[in-house]
Design a protein around this motif. Structure first.
Motif, PDB file in Angstrom:
ATOM      1  N   ASP A   1      -5.358 -11.598  -7.279  1.00 44.56           N
ATOM      2  CA  ASP A   1      -4.665 -10.309  -7.143  1.00 44.56           C
ATOM      3  C   ASP A   1      -5.680  -9.181  -7.242  1.00 44.56           C
ATOM      4  O   ASP A   1      -6.242  -8.913  -8.311  1.00 44.56           O
ATOM      5  CB  ASP A   1      -3.576 -10.167  -8.201  1.00 44.56           C
TER       6      ASP A   1
ATOM      7  N   VAL B   1       6.679  -5.500  -6.391  1.00 44.77           N
ATOM      8  CA  VAL B   1       5.718  -4.413  -6.586  1.00 44.77           C
ATOM      9  C   VAL B   1       6.412  -3.057  -6.493  1.00 44.77           C
ATOM     10  O   VAL B   1       6.198  -2.169  -7.325  1.00 44.77           O
ATOM     11  CB  VAL B   1       4.572  -4.495  -5.548  1.00 44.77           C
TER      12      VAL B   1
ATOM     13  N   CYS C   1      -9.981  -7.065 -11.571  1.00 40.71           N
ATOM     14  CA  CYS C   1      -8.870  -7.727 -10.900  1.00 40.71           C
ATOM     15  C   CYS C   1      -8.635  -9.091 -11.557  1.00 40.71           C
ATOM     16  O   CYS C   1      -9.315  -9.446 -12.526  1.00 40.71           O
ATOM     17  CB  CYS C   1      -9.158  -7.856  -9.407  1.00 40.71           C
TER      18      CYS C   1
ATOM     19  N   ILE D   1      -2.452   3.560  -4.050  1.00 42.31           N
ATOM     20  CA  ILE D   1      -2.270   2.250  -4.663  1.00 42.31           C
ATOM     21  C   ILE D   1      -2.283   1.184  -3.570  1.00 42.31           C
ATOM     22  O   ILE D   1      -1.551   1.276  -2.594  1.00 42.31           O
ATOM     23  CB  ILE D   1      -0.926   2.165  -5.421  1.00 42.31           C
ATOM     24  N   THR D   2      -3.149   0.205  -3.746  1.00 42.36           N
ATOM     25  CA  THR D   2      -3.191  -0.950  -2.852  1.00 42.36           C
ATOM     26  C   THR D   2      -3.216  -2.211  -3.705  1.00 42.36           C
ATOM     27  O   THR D   2      -4.023  -2.300  -4.638  1.00 42.36           O
ATOM     28  CB  THR D   2      -4.442  -0.930  -1.955  1.00 42.36           C
ATOM     29  N   ILE D   3      -2.347  -3.145  -3.397  1.00 43.39           N
ATOM     30  CA  ILE D   3      -2.298  -4.427  -4.114  1.00 43.39           C
ATOM     31  C   ILE D   3      -2.313  -5.546  -3.079  1.00 43.39           C
ATOM     32  O   ILE D   3      -1.475  -5.581  -2.173  1.00 43.39           O
ATOM     33  CB  ILE D   3      -1.035  -4.542  -4.997  1.00 43.39           C
TER      34      ILE D   3
ATOM     35  N   TYR E   1      -7.766  -2.003   3.196  1.00 45.62           N
ATOM     36  CA  TYR E   1      -7.831  -3.436   2.921  1.00 45.62           C
ATOM     37  C   TYR E   1      -8.232  -4.179   4.194  1.00 45.62           C
ATOM     38  O   TYR E   1      -7.990  -3.725   5.309  1.00 45.62           O
ATOM     39  CB  TYR E   1      -6.507  -3.962   2.366  1.00 45.62           C
TER      40      TYR E   1
ATOM     41  N   PHE F   1      -3.230   1.906  -9.188  1.00 42.95           N
ATOM     42  CA  PHE F   1      -2.176   1.133  -9.854  1.00 42.95           C
ATOM     43  C   PHE F   1      -2.215   1.347 -11.366  1.00 42.95           C
ATOM     44  O   PHE F   1      -1.198   1.642 -11.999  1.00 42.95           O
ATOM     45  CB  PHE F   1      -2.332  -0.346  -9.511  1.00 42.95           C
TER      46      PHE F   1
ATOM     47  N   ASN G   1       0.836  -1.205   0.000  1.00 41.32           N
ATOM     48  CA  ASN G   1       0.000   0.000   0.000  1.00 41.32           C
ATOM     49  C   ASN G   1       0.869   1.252   0.000  1.00 41.32           C
ATOM     50  O   ASN G   1       1.855   1.334   0.725  1.00 41.32           O
ATOM     51  CB  ASN G   1      -0.917   0.007   1.236  1.00 41.32           C
TER      52      ASN G   1
ATOM     53  N   TYR H   1      -6.519  -5.073  -6.503  1.00 39.04           N
ATOM     54  CA  TYR H   1      -5.788  -3.803  -6.445  1.00 39.04           C
ATOM     55  C   TYR H   1      -6.754  -2.648  -6.648  1.00 39.04           C
ATOM     56  O   TYR H   1      -7.861  -2.817  -7.164  1.00 39.04           O
ATOM     57  CB  TYR H   1      -4.680  -3.762  -7.506  1.00 39.04           C
TER      58      TYR H   1
END
Length: 424
Positions: free
Chosen positions: A359, A400, A302, A417-419, A209, A365, A198, A361
Motif C-alpha cells: 500500500d 478509502v 508506506c 491524496i493518492t493511495i 501514479y 493522506f 486519487n 500513498y
C-alpha cells in the motif's frame, strides 16, 4: 411644457440614441466574433459615440430612454477620448441647479490616456486597466481596432473574462495531467491486482501514479509526490511519464530495477529546477523469478501487509521507510551503488509471494485533518492499511472514500491524496 416636450424641442440627433435592437445586437456579435475568446475585442460592446460638445441634458435623456445603457463614449475632434458613465451623469445632474449650470459632456468625462486595442490579449491589457482604475477610479475603457473606435469595456468584464479564461485553462491542464496517469487498461494489464484512489486538493496537483509494463514478465508501479502545489507542481509531474513513454517509444528499457531508478534520477536531475524534488515509492516486480524490488525515495512511510494462508494468524504489517534521497537531486545512483552488496541495502528485495499486499500513498493522506484540526497521522494509516488487507478488492474504492470523507467531514483536504493498493 412637460419634460418630454422640453426634450423634443432640443432637436437632438437621433443617432445619439443606442438602443438594443436585434440588428445592433447582431452587429455587436459579428464584431466580437472577429476576435478570439482571449482578446479584448471579444468582450467589447459597440456604442455610438456622443459629441464632446453635447450638453449634459442630452446625456441625461439618453440614459433615461435606455435602462440598459450604462456608459457612452465621448468623441472630440473625431476621436474617442474617454467614457462617461451613468453614475457620473446622475451625480452631476442630481439637482435642478446642477442641471441648469452643467456644461458640456467633455467637462465630466475622464480622459483615458492608455490605448487598448481590440486584438490585444486580455491578460496583457488587464494590468494597465487595473492600474488606471486604481489611480483614477475609471471603470469603462474605449477599445480601438487600429485607429478606429471599436467599442467600450468595463473593468468587471475584464476580470470576469480573465477568471473564466484561467478556469478553462486549468480544466484543460487538469485533463492533460490526468491523461498522463496510468489508465485503467494499463492497470488491468498487469499480472497482479492494482487499484488506485486519487483526489486532488486543487484543480491541478503534485501527485501522480505510474503503472508501466516493461515486458511480459516485468513491470513497475509507483506513486510520486512533487514538492510544491498547483501549476508548478503539476508541470513537474509530467516529467515522470514522459521518461517512461520515451523509453517505450525507443524500445530501450533498462535491464534492471536499479538501473531504471538510477536513470530516472539522472533524467530528473536535468529537468527539475534547483530547490524542487520528487519523492516516490516504486516497486519493480518480476513474475518469472518471483522477485520484487521496492525503492522508497524520500517518500512517506508506506506498508507491506501479509497473512499466512489458512493459519488464522493476524495480519502482519511492516513499514517501508525511505532509504534513498528524492528524485531530481542526482544522488540515487551513488547511494544504490554504495549499499548494493551490503547488509543495509537502500532498497528492499523480496520474494513476490502470493498474498502480499503493498500500500503506497502520498502524505496528503496522513496530513488530512478532521474538524477539530487533528491530523490523521502515521498510526491511523498503519491501522487503516492493516484493516484494508481483509477488504475485498472490489470494495477498495468505497473503503478509502468512506475513510477519507468520515475523517475530514466538511473540511477540505490540505494536500493531494493518492493511495495505490497492490495485491500479489
Amino acid at each position: 411644457m412637460d419634460e418630454n416636450e422640453d426634450f423634443e424641442s432640443e432637436n437632438v440627433d437621433t443617432l445619439f440614441f443606442t438602443g438594443s435592437s436585434a440588428s445592433e445586437q447582431k452587429e455587436n456579435s459579428y464584431l466580437n466574433e472577429q476576435f478570439t475568446y482571449k482578446q479584448v475585442g471579444s468582450i467589447a460592446k459597440y456604442v455610438e459615440p456622443i459629441s464632446s460638445l453635447s450638453s449634459m441634458d442630452v446625456v441625461v435623456e439618453m440614459f433615461k430612454r435606455d435602462d440598459d445603457l450604462q456608459a457612452l463614449p465621448v468623441e472630440e475632434y473625431d476621436h474617442v477620448v474617454g467614457i462617461i458613465d451613468r453614475r457620473t451623469v446622475l451625480k452631476a445632474t442630481d439637482s435642478a441647479w446642477k442641471r441648469l449650470t452643467s456644461g458640456s459632456v467633455i467637462d465630466y468625462t475622464p480622459r483615458v490616456e492608455a490605448i487598448i486595442y481590440a486584438n490585444e490579449f486580455i491578460e496583457k491589457a488587464l494590468p494597465e486597466v487595473s492600474k488606471i482604475n486604481h489611480e483614477y477610479g475609471i471603470e469603462y475603457f474605449p477599445v480601438f481596432d487600429g485607429r478606429n473606435f471599436f467599442g467600450i469595456v468595463r473593468l468587471d468584464e475584464f476580470l470576469a473574462r480573465m477568471t473564466d479564461i484561467r478556469e478553462k485553462d486549468l480544466d484543460k491542464a487538469s485533463q492533460i495531467q490526468t491523461a498522463q496517469f496510468a489508465t485503467a487498461e494499463e492497470l488491468a494489464s498487469l499480472p497482479y491486482k492494482v487499484n488506485v484512489w486519487n483526489r486532488m486538493a486543487n484543480t491541478l496537483g503534485g501527485d501522480m501514479y505510474l503503472a508501466h509494463k516493461v515486458n511480459e514478465n516485468e513491470s513497475i508501479v509507483g506513486v510520486f509526490d512533487v514538492s510544491g502545489k498547483n501549476v508548478a507542481a503539476s508541470l513537474l509531474t509530467m516529467t515522470v511519464p514522459s521518461f517512461f513513454k520515451t523509453l517505450k517509444y525507443l524500445k530501450k528499457f533498462p535491464r534492471s530495477a536499479m538501473e531504471t531508478v538510477s536513470m530516472l534520477d539522472d533524467f530528473l536531475a536535468n529537468v527539475v529546477p534547483p530547490g524542487n524534488f520528487i519523492t516516490a515509492i516504486l516497486c519493480w516486480i518480476n513474475v518469472h523469478t518471483h522477485r520484487m524490488y521496492i525503492f522508497n525515495c524520500g517518500h512517506t512511510t508506506c506498508y507491506l501487509t501479509y497473512q499466512e494462508p489458512a493459519t488464522g494468524n493476524p495480519v502482519k504489517t511492516a513499514p517501508i521507510v525511505p532509504k534513498l534521497p528524492p528524485f531530481g537531486m542526482g544522488a540515487i545512483k551513488e547511494q544504490l551503488s554504495k549499499t548494493e552488496n551490503s547488509k543495509e541495502r537502500s532498497f528492499l528485495a523480496l520474494e513476490a509471494r502470493r498474498g502480499i499486499h503493498l500500500d503506497f500513498y502520498s502524505d496528503g493522506f496522513t496530513d488530512m485533518q478532521n474538524p477539530d484540526g487533528r491530523r490523521y497521522e502515521e498510526q491511523s494509516a498503519f491501522e487503516f492499511f492493516t484493516r484494508l488487507y481483509t477488504v475485498p478488492e472490489e470494495d477498495f474504492f468505497n473503503e478509502v472514500t468512506k475513510t477519507v470523507n468520515k475523517y475530514i467531514g466538511e473540511m477540505l483536504i490540505p494536500d493531494d491524496i493518492t493511495i495505490m493498493d497492490i495485491r500479489i
